[in-house]
Every structure is written in structure tokens, then in C-alpha cells.
Scaffold this motif. Structure first.
Motif, PDB file in Angstrom:
ATOM      1  N   CYS A 167       0.198   5.431  -0.042  1.00 31.41           N
ATOM      2  CA  CYS A 167      -0.649   6.634  -0.140  1.00 31.41           C
ATOM      3  C   CYS A 167      -2.074   6.307  -0.570  1.00 31.41           C
ATOM      4  O   CYS A 167      -2.692   7.062  -1.321  1.00 31.41           O
ATOM      5  CB  CYS A 167      -0.023   7.631  -1.103  1.00 31.41           C
ATOM      6  N   GLY A 168      -2.608   5.168  -0.167  1.00 28.53           N
ATOM      7  CA  GLY A 168      -3.973   4.813  -0.494  1.00 28.53           C
ATOM      8  C   GLY A 168      -4.127   3.988  -1.748  1.00 28.53           C
ATOM      9  O   GLY A 168      -5.210   3.506  -2.031  1.00 28.53           O
ATOM     10  N   ALA A 221      -6.240   8.827  -4.462  1.00 30.11           N
ATOM     11  CA  ALA A 221      -4.806   9.032  -4.234  1.00 30.11           C
ATOM     12  C   ALA A 221      -4.036   8.745  -5.511  1.00 30.11           C
ATOM     13  O   ALA A 221      -4.487   7.994  -6.377  1.00 30.11           O
ATOM     14  CB  ALA A 221      -4.311   8.122  -3.111  1.00 30.11           C
ATOM     15  N   GLU A 261      -3.345   0.575  -3.714  1.00 33.01           N
ATOM     16  CA  GLU A 261      -2.893  -0.788  -3.476  1.00 33.01           C
ATOM     17  C   GLU A 261      -2.320  -1.388  -4.755  1.00 33.01           C
ATOM     18  O   GLU A 261      -2.873  -1.182  -5.851  1.00 33.01           O
ATOM     19  CB  GLU A 261      -4.033  -1.668  -2.964  1.00 33.01           C
ATOM     20  N   LEU A 272       0.843  -1.184   0.000  1.00 26.69           N
ATOM     21  CA  LEU A 272       0.000   0.000   0.000  1.00 26.69           C
ATOM     22  C   LEU A 272       0.879   1.235   0.000  1.00 26.69           C
ATOM     23  O   LEU A 272       1.852   1.304   0.732  1.00 26.69           O
ATOM     24  CB  LEU A 272      -0.909  -0.008   1.240  1.00 26.69           C
ATOM     25  N   ASN A 309      -8.719   5.336  -5.368  1.00 27.76           N
ATOM     26  CA  ASN A 309      -9.221   5.764  -4.062  1.00 27.76           C
ATOM     27  C   ASN A 309      -8.890   7.218  -3.762  1.00 27.76           C
ATOM     28  O   ASN A 309      -8.636   7.592  -2.614  1.00 27.76           O
ATOM     29  CB  ASN A 309      -8.653   4.871  -2.948  1.00 27.76           C
TER      30      ASN A 309
END
Length: 210
Positions: free
Chosen positions: A16-17, A54, A19, A14, A52
Motif C-alpha cells: 500500500c505504498g 499511506a 516500503e 511493498l 508516502n
């Protein structure tokens, strides 16, 4: 014997958000040239991944003397919403260009190739501003340019985040571009039209009545 459950889980990391699937590598292969077809060496190339809300710059390099680059990076884990962007940042003499909304499905055998991408000198570029006037009561649902080789943003797939039509475009000086637009009537019927717009040596405004 006690089982270690962690080993049975997908290998992810992961940042900074965003994946990533650390077991799957994707390859970006590019070649960039100038307007005469000559390779551009020393040009930065970046790969960004968004998900997400990010974004990460996951890999970067510079082109070799033949204008080529090769980047290998982990694939975004989200097959539906993970978006990949290949950027050629503005580097003094040449324009910035971005290839956006690339999905994992756009990779063939894990590779996405951009061959002979033209970057224009900054002095060759200007802007087109489209002024919108609604004279029909309909809704403008799409607005874009065709025959615009100097575009700084190239959407490989349609962007779900473009809630409003783009009205500001980077274009070549002394060129003609095709402005394509779609209007939905109050009764729900959509029609698409195209108009040729001449661009001069400086920024140009065009009024679109729809």
C-alpha cells in the motif's frame, strides 16, 4: 558466468505504498494497567506504519493476563519519513490511546518498550475545548497540555503534519491541566506561557486570549 542482479538488491517488500526492509525486524514490547496499577488483559494492541501518504497495520495482538504484549514486525525502509504508531484501540471499558510519530531511531537494540501505560475507564473521561482569541496580533505557534495523563494521542516526536494547534483534548474529569502555548510576536519574538485550567465533571471550554 551470468550474474543475477536481483540477488544484489536490498530485500524489500511493498504494501500500500509503504516500503519495508524485510531483513530488519523491530520489536514492540508493552504493558498496560488500569488507574490502580492492575494489569489489563485481553486489550488489543496494534502497530501501524505510515509513509508516502499511506498507512499499514503491520502487526496486532492482545495483551496477556499480565497486561503484556510483544509484537515483531519488519522495519520501514524510509529512515527519515517512515513513522511507527502503537495503538491501544478503545475496547468497551477503557479509553483508546496512541503513541505516535515513533521513528526507527527511537528503538534501542531494535526494541521499543512502553511500560505500565495507564488506560482510564471511559466514565472517568471528558473533554477540554480551547477557544482561541487573538488580541495581540501575534501568531500562535504551539499549544499543548502538560500533566494530562488521560491524553489519547501521545507524540513521541513532534509531528510535521500539525499545521494548526490542537484545541480539543481528552482529559480526566475533576482534574487540573497545564495549558502551554507559544506566541510569535509580529516582530518575530517567541514567548511561551503556561496557565492552569481546571476541568469539571463534564466537557469544559476555556478561552485563551493571546
Amino acid at each position: 558466468m551470468r550474474k543475477i542482479l536481483l540477488l544484489a538488491m536490498p530485500l524489500l517488500f511493498l504494501s500500500c505504498g509503504v516500503e519495508y526492509d524485510a531483513e530488519t525486524r523491530l520489536v514492540s514490547e508493552t504493558r498496560i494497567v488500569d488507574k490502580l496499577g492492575n494489569p489489563i488483559g485481553g486489550q488489543p494492541v496494534e502497530v501501524w506504519v505510515s509513509d508516502n501518504g499511506a498507512s499499514d497495520m503491520i502487526s496486532n495482538t492482545v495483551t496477556n493476563a499480565n497486561g503484556e504484549s510483544l509484537l515483531i514486525f519488519p522495519a520501514p525502509n524510509d529512515l527519515e519519513n517512515g513513522r511507527i504508531e502503537i495503538r491501544f484501540p478503545q475496547n468497551g471499558a477503557f479509553q483508546e490511546k496512541r503513541f505516535m510519530e515513533i521513528k526507527r531511531a527511537d528503538f534501542t537494540d531494535y526494541k521499543y518498550t512502553l511500560n505500565n501505560v495507564v488506560l482510564y475507564p471511559l466514565e472517568d473521561l471528558t473533554y477540554l475545548l480551547v477557544d482561541l482569541f487573538n488580541t495581540s496580533g501575534g501568531t500562535l505557534t504551539a499549544l499543548y497540555l502538560e500533566n494530562n495523563s488521560a491524553a489519547d494521542f501521545v507524540y513521541v516526536n513532534e509531528s510535521a503534519e500539525q499545521s494548526e494547534p490542537q484545541t480539543y483534548f481528552q482529559v480526566l474529569k475533576n482534574s487540573t491541566v497545564d495549558l502551554v502555548y507559544t506566541v510569535r510576536s509580529p516582530g518575530g519574538v517567541e514567548s511561551t506561557q503556561s496557565v492552569a485550567v481546571p476541568v469539571g465533571n463534564t466537557s469544559t471550554s476555556y478561552t485563551l486570549n493571546y
